[in-house]
Motif scaffolding. Structure first.
Motif, mmCIF file in Angstrom:
data_model
loop_
_atom_site.group_PDB
_atom_site.id
_atom_site.type_symbol
_atom_site.label_atom_id
_atom_site.label_comp_id
_atom_site.label_asym_id
_atom_site.label_seq_id
_atom_site.Cartn_x
_atom_site.Cartn_y
_atom_site.Cartn_z
ATOM 1 N N LYS A 198 0.861 -1.176 0.000
ATOM 2 C CA LYS A 198 0.000 0.000 0.000
ATOM 3 C C LYS A 198 0.903 1.233 0.000
ATOM 4 O O LYS A 198 1.661 1.452 0.949
ATOM 5 N N VAL A 199 0.805 2.024 -1.069
ATOM 6 C CA VAL A 199 1.785 3.085 -1.314
ATOM 7 C C VAL A 199 1.093 4.418 -1.570
ATOM 8 O O VAL A 199 0.069 4.489 -2.249
ATOM 9 N N MET A 200 1.696 5.460 -1.037
ATOM 10 C CA MET A 200 1.266 6.833 -1.322
ATOM 11 C C MET A 200 2.444 7.632 -1.854
ATOM 12 O O MET A 200 3.577 7.462 -1.403
ATOM 13 N N VAL A 201 2.167 8.513 -2.834
ATOM 14 C CA VAL A 201 3.151 9.468 -3.339
ATOM 15 C C VAL A 201 2.624 10.873 -3.074
ATOM 16 O O VAL A 201 1.487 11.200 -3.430
ATOM 17 N N LEU A 202 3.437 11.694 -2.430
ATOM 18 C CA LEU A 202 3.100 13.101 -2.218
ATOM 19 C C LEU A 202 4.046 13.954 -3.043
ATOM 20 O O LEU A 202 5.266 13.774 -2.991
ATOM 21 N N ASP A 203 3.475 14.859 -3.818
ATOM 22 C CA ASP A 203 4.295 15.711 -4.669
ATOM 23 C C ASP A 203 3.681 17.104 -4.704
ATOM 24 O O ASP A 203 2.469 17.252 -4.887
ATOM 25 N N TYR A 204 4.506 18.115 -4.503
ATOM 26 C CA TYR A 204 4.013 19.489 -4.530
ATOM 27 C C TYR A 204 5.121 20.395 -5.044
ATOM 28 O O TYR A 204 6.249 20.349 -4.536
ATOM 29 N N VAL A 205 4.816 21.187 -6.055
ATOM 30 C CA VAL A 205 5.795 22.102 -6.627
ATOM 31 C C VAL A 205 5.583 23.495 -6.052
ATOM 32 O O VAL A 205 4.550 24.127 -6.299
ATOM 33 N N VAL A 206 6.544 23.952 -5.272
ATOM 34 C CA VAL A 206 6.492 25.324 -4.756
ATOM 35 C C VAL A 206 6.777 26.272 -5.920
ATOM 36 O O VAL A 206 7.795 26.140 -6.600
ATOM 37 N N PRO A 207 5.892 27.222 -6.216
ATOM 38 C CA PRO A 207 6.104 28.113 -7.356
ATOM 39 C C PRO A 207 7.414 28.882 -7.249
ATOM 40 O O PRO A 207 7.889 29.198 -6.161
ATOM 41 N N THR A 208 8.013 29.175 -8.395
ATOM 42 C CA THR A 208 9.222 29.993 -8.427
ATOM 43 C C THR A 208 8.856 31.438 -8.082
ATOM 44 O O THR A 208 7.681 31.803 -8.055
ATOM 45 N N PRO A 209 9.864 32.287 -7.819
ATOM 46 C CA PRO A 209 9.551 33.704 -7.581
ATOM 47 C C PRO A 209 8.780 34.352 -8.725
ATOM 48 O O PRO A 209 8.061 35.334 -8.520
ATOM 49 N N LYS A 210 8.897 33.794 -9.928
ATOM 50 C CA LYS A 210 8.143 34.290 -11.078
ATOM 51 C C LYS A 210 6.753 33.663 -11.173
ATOM 52 O O LYS A 210 5.981 33.980 -12.077
ATOM 53 N N GLY A 211 6.453 32.726 -10.267
ATOM 54 C CA GLY A 211 5.140 32.101 -10.259
ATOM 55 C C GLY A 211 5.022 30.849 -11.102
ATOM 56 O O GLY A 211 3.934 30.290 -11.262
ATOM 57 N N THR A 212 6.134 30.355 -11.635
ATOM 58 C CA THR A 212 6.105 29.167 -12.478
ATOM 59 C C THR A 212 5.895 27.911 -11.645
ATOM 60 O O THR A 212 6.517 27.744 -10.599
ATOM 61 N N THR A 213 5.038 27.044 -12.128
ATOM 62 C CA THR A 213 4.835 25.749 -11.491
ATOM 63 C C THR A 213 4.597 24.718 -12.587
ATOM 64 O O THR A 213 4.534 25.060 -13.778
ATOM 65 N N TRP A 214 4.464 23.447 -12.194
ATOM 66 C CA TRP A 214 4.302 22.401 -13.201
ATOM 67 C C TRP A 214 3.652 21.166 -12.594
ATOM 68 O O TRP A 214 3.318 21.139 -11.415
#
Length: 554
Positions: free
Chosen positions: A94-110
């Motif tokens: 039983k597996v969980m993946v947590l992923d979160y992209v903190v935006p760059t100072p320019k607001g870029t995320t993905w």
């Protein structure tokens, strides 16, 4: 005696009794005494909670027991984390993946997939290919292709195409996790206890999860300069590949492989590019090869400003792009440099994303200087149930295929009884500069340090790819070198190639080095003609001989 009867123990403990005990425990011993009316059940509950807190209970019941929400929680949805989580799920865990992209100072995320997919290898190689196509069009006229229309490049078309492909990969990863029954949560993970994490989503909602084991795969993010105007006005590779406008005249600050790759393909698109170098090119790589790659970049229009570091970035005009003023100082004198650019791209290195995930609360030791995590040869941290893979490891390769391999093998060791460990020796890699540089094994400097110059034989040769001859470019600018250990039958311990298709060439020789290839075996291998790679089967000139290494004809 109690711990020897775990089946009985599990049978008598109810959720209600657990809650009563835990409440009592925190209220103190005096309150506990008040609640002891049925001594046998309460004593069992006390021993249970203590055993749970110490981790002994999990060992007795099995790490994958119902004591935790998950058998494995992976923090980080990059290549390594995804590989590890899917492998563990395929093994029935039983597996969980947590992923979160903190935006760059320019607001870029993905999206899901980590640095490589979104802001690294994939868009970098596609934009490098864009530049190569520009060179190919220049060559095409010499091969008889006739076209009269002016050739221009459309940044928006390229950016859209590249990002559409990346979007398809993001979706594919989500589908793959779902199909493997991995629970993917788009939230920022932070340890609150050794076996417990807090997950905060983009709306600020907090959830808590527990797991028997954890794998840290948080990767790295670009480092800023710490000078006035850097975060306000500059971009990094995290922003470049989805930049909604052509960057125009660009200053690249740094001499890392990211700096040279980005500067190279921007120049290949016809932009005015300057690379500001503090000290040396490609630190950690073979310096002979690094300097040759830099020379090729200069030949193809990239300017280098050496021995300078920025001190201030000022905005002269807002826009897409705007205008920036850069002030820099010399590292060797009192000289000051000032210049104007449309875009400043910072590529001075990357920092491990380990400082804000609560590792201190979990007890995981971290190198305070660089944020890297020391692990043993099984990727185990200082906390036995917490492991780490990928770019955050101290003293290991920062490469996507390494993280993938380590993640898969780790899952198999944890949950399938396997014993194979990731081999971090003789890892092939390629820097996608305009003239590509592939390597495997030791740089020349490191080989000399380890074995001594007298115990090495270094064979090398310039060469001229056949496809370059008709256009008449880069004559004898490509270069090949192998470093051989004379104390071990001239076994190849360093492979270096500067030329077209470096990744394709280096991959096969990387496999050969895994098998322990020697110079004699290379000599006895028949080359494929006409190719660039065949040069490694015909090298005769050694560095120590100081013989002529230029090539003419076939």
């Amino acid at each position: 005696i109690f711990f020897m009867h775990t089946e009985y123990f599990k049978g008598i403990i109810s959720i209600r009794k657990r809650e009563v005990f835990i409440r009592c425990l925190w209220q103190g011993v005096d309150t506990l005494k008040h609640h002891i009316t049925h001594s046998r059940d309460v004593v069992l509950n006390i021993r249970t909670a203590v055993a749970h807190k110490d981790g002994d209970l999990q060992k007795l019941l099995g790490e994958g027991s119902k004591a935790y929400d998950y058998d494995l929680i992976v923090i980080g949805g990059g290549s390594g984390g995804l590989a590890c989580s899917k492998e563990a799920a395929a093994l029935g865990k039983k597996v969980m993946v947590l992923d979160y992209v903190v935006p760059t100072p320019k607001g870029t995320t993905w999206g899901l997939g980590g640095t490589c997919v979104n802001v690294g290898c994939i868009p970098k190689k596609l934009m490098h290919q864009t530049a190569l196509l520009g060179t190919a069009m220049e060559d095409a006229r010499k091969f008889g292709w006739e076209f009269t229309d002016q050739v221009t490049h459309n940044w928006e078309t390229m950016r859209t195409a590249v990002n559409n492909y990346i979007g398809s990969l993001n979706w594919g990863y989500r589908v793959s996790l779902r199909d493997k029954n991995v629970n993917y949560v788009n939230a920022y993970a932070e340890f609150v206890e050794p076996h417990k994490i807090k997950a905060t989503n983009k709306r600020g909602k907090e959830m808590f999860y527990t797991a028997a084991k954890f794998v840290l795969a948080t990767g790295e993010r670009p480092r800023y300069l710490g000078i006035p105007g850097d975060k306000e006005y500059c971009i990094t590779s995290d922003d470049l590949f989805s930049l909604p406008y052509c960057p125009g005249k660009t200053l690249v600050v740094g001499a890392s492989y990211v700096a040279l790759e980005c500067g190279g393909f921007l120049a290949g698109l016809g932009l005015d590019v300057t690379v500001m170098v503090r000290s040396i090119l490609l630190r950690g790589f073979d310096q002979d090869m690094a300097n040759r790659a830099g020379d090729c970049m200069e030949t193809h229009g990239v300017k280098f400003l050496r021995k300078f570091v920025p001190t201030k970035i000022e905005q002269l005009e807002a826009g897409t792009p705007g205008r920036l003023k850069v002030t820099a100082k010399s590292t060797e004198s009192d000289a000051i440099f000032e210049g104007e650019y449309n875009t400043v791209l910072i590529a001075v290195g990357r920092d491990a994303c380990t400082g804000k995930i609560g590792l201190d609360k979990a007890g995981v030791k971290v190198n305070a200087k660089n944020g890297k995590i020391p692990v043993n040869d099984e990727e185990q941290t200082s906390v036995p149930h917490i492991y780490a893979i990928g770019d955050i490891l101290e003293g290991k390769w920062e490469l996507t295929p390494v993280a993938i391999q380590a993640g898969k093998l780790l899952a198999r060791r944890l949950f399938a009884g396997a014993s194979l460990k990731c081999d971090y020796v003789n890892v092939p890699t390629t820097v996608f500069t305009p003239m590509e540089y592939g390597s495997c094994g030791y740089p020349e400097e490191k080989a000399v340090e380890l074995y001594g110059q007298e115990n090495l034989e270094i064979y090398h040769s310039l060469f001229w790819p056949l496809e370059f001859t008709v256009p008449g470019r880069d004559n004898n600018r490509c270069y090949a070198k192998i470093i051989c250990n004379k104390l071990d039958n001239e076994r190849v311990i360093g492979f270096h190639y500067l030329g077209p298709n470096a990744g394709e060439v280096t991959q096969g020789f990387g496999a050969a080095m895994k098998c322990g290839i020697t110079k004699d075996q290379l000599d006895n291998t028949i080359g494929i003609h006409p190719t660039c790679a065949e040069i490694f089967t015909t090298m005769e000139v050694t560095k120590s001989s100081d013989g002529d290494i230029t090539q003419s004809g076939c």
